[in-house]
Scaffold this active site. Structure first.
Site, PDB file in Angstrom:
ATOM      1  N   LYS A  12      74.700 -23.268  24.699  1.00 22.85           N
ATOM      2  CA  LYS A  12      75.561 -22.583  23.737  1.00 22.85           C
ATOM      3  C   LYS A  12      75.012 -22.839  22.336  1.00 22.85           C
ATOM      4  CE  LYS A  12      77.748 -26.524  22.233  1.00 22.85           C
ATOM      5  NZ  LYS A  12      77.510 -27.111  20.896  1.00 22.85           N
ATOM      6  N   ASP A 138      83.142 -30.609  25.344  1.00 18.56           N
ATOM      7  CA  ASP A 138      82.563 -29.271  25.475  1.00 18.56           C
ATOM      8  C   ASP A 138      82.636 -28.720  26.900  1.00 18.56           C
ATOM      9  OD1 ASP A 138      81.932 -29.432  22.817  1.00 18.56           O
ATOM     10  OD2 ASP A 138      79.769 -29.656  23.103  1.00 18.56           O
TER      11      ASP A 138
END
Length: 293
Positions: A12, A138
């Site tokens: 990401k 995350d």
């Protein structure tokens, strides 16, 4: 089902990363937009009859810790469900460490999704996310499987639509640990809180829609000055990108830098030892349909 091969764990990018405060327990409050890109680790899973969990590093280089996030994710899933099945995990580590790309968290999320299927557990997304949050802030993002506006310590997710775009990610050889960056007394921790509606082009849809450039123009990465002090190569990467007419920014809490590319260009003059990767963003995680909501 006895095996699952070539299972992706995508990276990401943080289009911006603001630190807005700090909780009494020491965790930092943040706001960010997390965006999936098509640069992935690859994992392979083989069912074991016993409850053992083993992992094999399939990529040459520095070995991973014996208790990495893949192993911890498998054991956390066993503990949460009482599962007595085991697994052997093969990990092709393609994402650089200490880059801010979320590689370890993504590996953990892919392990939870794959083992939920391999072991026939039938957990839904919320149940997996509760386990994932214990492994890292995350991990729930990668389990949710959609680009998102992120708040809290990283666990508050609002799905976000982003238009297709191309990016270049540059990682110098040096790294900077998340702990060192967040513990720095020089870290700015009081950025003004923003609202997602300030960037949404259409807030009547199930997922808000934002233009990437508006997010890049608005935001910054509060961790970048500290990371540059710890690893001057971060600044070197940004200046190299500027020499190519690209506006670079650090992603996450590592030393990787990224820039949006509006057209293809020659980036072959990167210094030796740097990793340079052109990527596209993704609208959804490749494993989005591997569990139910």
């Amino acid at each position: 089902m006895l095996r699952l091969y070539d299972v992706p764990a995508p990276a990401k990018l943080n289009l911006f990363l603001h630190i807005t405060g700090r909780r009494p327990d020491g965790y930092h409050l943040l706001q960010s937009v997390f965006m999936l890109i098509d640069w992935c680790d690859r994992l392979h899973f083989e069912w074991r009859r016993d409850a053992g969990v083993s992992r094999e590093d399939l990529t040459p280089g520095a070995p991973l810790p014996a208790e990495d996030l893949c192993v911890r994710a498998a054991r956390a899933l066993q503990q949460a469900t009482g599962c007595t099945q085991g697994v052997h995990i093969g990990l092709e580590k393609r994402l650089p460490a200490e880059a801010g790309l979320g590689g370890g968290s993504s590996d953990a999320a892919t392990c939870l999704l794959a083992l939920n299927r391999l072991w026939g557990l039938g957990l839904n997304r919320a149940q997996l996310a509760a386990i994932g949050l214990q492994l890292g802030a995350d991990v729930p993002f990668f389990l949710d499987g959609r680009n998102a506006w992120v708040e809290g310590v990283g666990e508050q997710l609002s799905p976000l639509s982003l238009p297709p775009a191309r990016f270049v990610v540059v990682k110098p050889p040096g790294g900077a640990s998340t702990q060192r960056i967040f513990s720095s007394p020089d870290l700015k921790r009081d950025t003004k809180t923003a609202t997602i509606q300030g960037f949404a082009a259409n807030d009547s849809c199930e997922r808000l829609t934002c233009e990437i450039q508006s997010l890049l123009d608005f935001g910054h990465n509060d961790l970048q000055p500290v990371a540059q002090a710890l690893c001057p190569d971060v600044g070197h990467c940004i200046r190299w990108l500027q020499g190519h007419g690209l506006q670079g920014r650090m992603t996450g809490s590592g030393t990787a830098v990224f820039a949006q590319m509006l057209q293809s260009q020659d980036l072959s003059d990167a210094p030796s030892g740097w990793t340079v990767r052109e990527c596209s963003n993704m609208d959804a995680h490749p494993l989005l349909d591997w569990c139910t909501d």
